[in-house]
Design a protein around this motif. Structure first.
Motif, mmCIF file in Angstrom:
data_model
loop_
_atom_site.group_PDB
_atom_site.id
_atom_site.type_symbol
_atom_site.label_atom_id
_atom_site.label_comp_id
_atom_site.label_asym_id
_atom_site.label_seq_id
_atom_site.Cartn_x
_atom_site.Cartn_y
_atom_site.Cartn_z
ATOM 1 N N UNK A 266 -0.162 -1.003 -3.882
ATOM 2 C CA UNK A 266 -1.545 -2.066 -3.909
ATOM 3 C C UNK A 266 -2.374 -2.122 -5.022
ATOM 4 N N UNK A 267 -2.867 -2.945 -5.558
ATOM 5 C CA UNK A 267 -3.536 -3.084 -6.932
ATOM 6 C C UNK A 267 -4.544 -4.109 -6.468
ATOM 7 N N UNK A 268 -5.920 -3.528 -6.359
ATOM 8 C CA UNK A 268 -7.010 -4.249 -5.936
ATOM 9 C C UNK A 268 -7.935 -4.302 -7.207
ATOM 10 N N UNK B 112 -0.631 8.811 -3.218
ATOM 11 C CA UNK B 112 0.371 8.578 -4.161
ATOM 12 C C UNK B 112 1.803 7.557 -3.670
ATOM 13 N N UNK B 113 2.074 7.595 -2.472
ATOM 14 C CA UNK B 113 3.019 6.754 -2.118
ATOM 15 C C UNK B 113 2.623 5.379 -2.203
ATOM 16 N N UNK B 114 1.470 5.014 -1.838
ATOM 17 C CA UNK B 114 1.039 3.666 -1.999
ATOM 18 C C UNK B 114 0.692 3.251 -3.434
ATOM 19 N N UNK B 115 0.395 4.058 -4.392
ATOM 20 C CA UNK B 115 0.325 3.693 -5.615
ATOM 21 C C UNK B 115 1.462 3.742 -6.608
ATOM 22 N N UNK C 123 -4.313 3.144 -4.761
ATOM 23 C CA UNK C 123 -3.782 3.798 -3.621
ATOM 24 C C UNK C 123 -4.971 4.545 -3.142
ATOM 25 N N UNK C 124 -4.843 4.698 -1.508
ATOM 26 C CA UNK C 124 -5.815 5.378 -1.075
ATOM 27 C C UNK C 124 -5.347 6.125 0.130
#
Lengths: 108, 370
Positions: free
Chosen positions: B1-3, B266-269, B236-237
């Motif tokens: 993700x990248x918001x 960490x997984x999301x980012x 990531x969160x």
């Protein structure tokens, strides 16, 4: 400490008394070991007149643990052996109920 | 993700006696909108974060004030104790990723000094277990004191060793004009303060204070289309829970919820601890700050203090909870504002923040990029 309603107190009492029930009967008495402890100086509302008091995380040997006060002693150490006892915990205001629960004392 | 994060603002933290909850929300909200070049009409939703307003002023949920003060009608209040702010950021990001909203304002606020110190301490105890711990006279500080003693005994550390994180936070906070306590501390000063719960001293504990912080998240499409000035990104969160009573945990010195939340983030980012140059840890008391760093994967168990000694500027560069003050609902968002600002300024690529409720019953981790 917030004021407990009678139904809430009744539901909780069973667990609060359970450990101390066998106190004094040496055959089936429960003992525990102090895993960690602290001395509380800044006490929450309702406990101010008891401070400072000792709180400990007691390991009961069967995989169970409990956070409770250790009474009748000035000093404790990690690893000390303790046994449960039934004690007054706090009084719920001027006209409220007296709450009892399980505390611990060091086995000499 | 990248918001993309396009707006950020934090009020100063401290004893803000001439400001109420509404004033704090208004100041943070309007200035965050201003920094993004938006007006209230552009915002699709607002996520507010607050822990104790119902107990302090009786006004809850605070999100209703957002309509009165900011004119934003779609509002939600997240109340997850100390983790509220960080969780509100995650939920706002989810709303954007779902396509439901383009611009979301995330705003955290707490007004602690409307109560006397002992009353506020009593309110803050709601974050630990009630049946076993509160009942017998435990407090957040007493439970952390037991964790501290176990940590010191397991890893052979002295009381003075534990103070390093507090001293470091105060040193870093000296240059942060938004911090509540801008003075240096040393071991002697900490040791000469009164006991709260042995071995925790008064100067080890962060103070409950007033403050509000806000950020504005936006969808990647909207940011590109309107050529917004992007301040940073949420990459990531993660949120995770564990049993609240210490008696129901396998280990006292590990907070599983932080480790799980960090793993999710960490997984999301797609980045790992070694890429990260800025850490906002949860230093409510020294031991929570140290364990927070270890469980986010920056050091092995027992080596957290060594890590901080090696990287004093990377850990709590803002001053942490200890020097900034702890406006409970706002803190998670205050950390985000500080990280975004400092990533750009010091040309660091990635930053991470952690807050946890009580002694770790809920933990939230957010990762930000420049």
């Amino acid at each position: 400490m917030h004021r407990k309603s009678s139904p809430l107190m009744k539901r909780d009492n069973e667990r609060n008394y359970e450990l101390a029930r066998n106190t004094g009967h040496s055959n089936n008495s429960i003992t525990g070991t102090i895993e960690s402890f602290t001395r509380v100086y800044s006490a929450p509302l309702g406990f101010e007149n008891q401070a400072p008091y000792i709180l400990a995380l007691v390991s009961l040997g069967n995989g169970k643990k409990i956070t409770s006060q250790v009474v009748d002693c000035k000093e404790v150490r990690i690893g000390d052996k303790v046994e449960p006892c039934l004690r007054k915990v706090y009084v719920d205001g001027k006209d409220g109920l007296i709450h009892y629960g399980t505390k611990f004392r060091v086995i000499k | 993700m990248k918001i993309p994060i396009i707006g950020a603002y934090s009020t100063g933290f401290g004893d803000l006696w001439d400001k109420g909850m509404g004033d704090l929300l208004e100041e943070a909200g309007i200035n965050a909108l201003k920094s993004a070049g938006l007006t209230a009409k552009d915002v699709d939703a607002v996520y507010t974060a607050n822990a104790f307003s119902s107990k302090i002023s009786g006004h809850a949920p605070i999100c209703s004030l957002c309509f009165e003060r900011l004119g934003i009608s779609s509002s939600v209040c997240i109340s997850s104790g100390d983790a509220s702010g960080a969780i509100a950021i995650k939920e706002a990001a989810n709303l954007i990723m779902s396509g439901e909203a383009k611009y979301v304002l995330v705003i955290g606020a707490e007004k602690s000094t409307d109560l006397k110190t002992n009353e506020m301490l009593a309110v803050a105890q709601d974050t630990i277990d009630d049946k076993e711990e509160l009942f017998i006279g435990a407090t957040v500080q007493s439970q952390f004191a037991m964790i501290t003693r176990k940590y010191m005994s397991d890893f052979r550390l002295s009381r003075d060793d534990m103070s390093f994180i507090t001293i470091n936070s105060h040193k870093n906070g000296m240059t942060n004009k938004f911090a509540q306590f801008r003075f240096e501390l040393d071991v002697n000063k900490i040791n000469s303060s009164a006991f709260i719960a042995d071995p925790i001293k008064a100067l080890d504990c962060s103070m409950y204070c007033d403050g509000a912080s806000a950020i504005i998240l936006c969808s990647s499409g909207a940011a590109e289309k309107s050529k917004r000035n992007v301040l940073g990104y949420l990459l990531g969160s993660g949120i995770a829970s564990m049993p609240s009573p210490l008696s129901k945990r396998k280990s006292l010195t590990r907070i599983d919820s932080t480790a799980d939340a960090a793993a999710e983030a960490y997984k999301k980012s797609g980045i790992s601890p070694k890429d990260i140059g800025l850490i906002e840890s949860y230093d409510l008391v020294p031991v929570s700050g140290i364990i927070s760093i270890e469980d986010m994967g920056f050091a092995e168990k027992g080596k957290g203090i060594e890590f901080i000694k090696k990287h004093p500027q990377a850990v709590n560069q803002s001053g942490g909870l200890k020097s900034c003050g702890h406006a409970v609902g706002a803190t998670g968002i205050r950390q985000a504002v500080d990280i975004i600002k400092r990533l750009k300024k010091n040309s660091i690529k990635y930053g991470i923040s952690n807050t946890m409720n009580g002694t770790g019953s809920i933990s939230a981790v957010n990762i930000f990029g420049a």
